[in-house]
Design a protein around this motif. Structure first.
Motif, mmCIF file in Angstrom:
data_model
loop_
_atom_site.group_PDB
_atom_site.id
_atom_site.type_symbol
_atom_site.label_atom_id
_atom_site.label_comp_id
_atom_site.label_asym_id
_atom_site.label_seq_id
_atom_site.Cartn_x
_atom_site.Cartn_y
_atom_site.Cartn_z
ATOM 1 N N LYS A 24 1.081 -1.124 -0.164
ATOM 2 C CA LYS A 24 0.070 -0.155 -0.073
ATOM 3 C C LYS A 24 0.796 1.367 0.081
ATOM 4 O O LYS A 24 0.523 2.283 -0.530
ATOM 5 C CB LYS A 24 -0.780 -0.166 1.275
ATOM 6 C CG LYS A 24 -2.120 -0.910 1.035
ATOM 7 C CD LYS A 24 -2.990 -0.985 2.250
ATOM 8 C CE LYS A 24 -4.010 -1.797 2.204
ATOM 9 N NZ LYS A 24 -4.239 -2.648 1.192
ATOM 10 N N ILE A 29 -0.924 3.990 -2.163
ATOM 11 C CA ILE A 29 -2.360 4.087 -1.605
ATOM 12 C C ILE A 29 -2.389 4.662 -0.203
ATOM 13 O O ILE A 29 -3.280 5.671 -0.028
ATOM 14 C CB ILE A 29 -2.716 2.485 -1.568
ATOM 15 C CG1 ILE A 29 -2.773 2.012 -2.896
ATOM 16 C CG2 ILE A 29 -4.431 2.477 -0.796
ATOM 17 C CD1 ILE A 29 -3.032 0.581 -3.081
ATOM 18 N N TRP A 30 -1.251 4.340 0.482
ATOM 19 C CA TRP A 30 -0.861 5.124 1.695
ATOM 20 C C TRP A 30 0.133 5.895 1.670
ATOM 21 O O TRP A 30 1.365 5.540 1.075
ATOM 22 C CB TRP A 30 -0.715 4.197 2.917
ATOM 23 C CG TRP A 30 -1.874 3.439 3.141
ATOM 24 C CD1 TRP A 30 -3.227 3.496 2.761
ATOM 25 C CD2 TRP A 30 -2.022 2.305 4.242
ATOM 26 N NE1 TRP A 30 -3.960 2.518 3.296
ATOM 27 C CE2 TRP A 30 -3.223 1.834 4.324
ATOM 28 C CE3 TRP A 30 -1.000 1.649 5.216
ATOM 29 C CZ2 TRP A 30 -3.484 0.485 5.338
ATOM 30 C CZ3 TRP A 30 -1.387 0.762 5.959
ATOM 31 C CH2 TRP A 30 -2.461 0.219 6.016
#
Length: 61
Positions: A24, A29-30
């Motif tokens: 992630k 995404i993060w």
């Protein structure tokens, strides 16, 4: 639990594997400086509050 936890600790708390968390981060995404912060010693720390906001912002399946 504190606001910032290690990847290992967040994995234990959330059920996400350490590899899933790292993916992630790698895929963006993060995001760094929002969901993830780099401590002065270089260690990545998860901002639990921001990840929780990310979780509830996703549309329900």
């Amino acid at each position: 639990m504190g606001r910032y936890v290690t990847i290992k600790r967040y994995s234990e708390l959330s059920g996400y594997s350490e590899e899933a968390i790292r993916q992630k981060i790698k895929k963006g995404i993060w995001r760094l400086s929002k969901h993830v912060h780099r401590a002065p010693d270089g260690r990545l720390l998860i901002n639990v509050e921001e990840v929780e906001k990310w979780i509830v912002s996703c549309p329900e399946v």
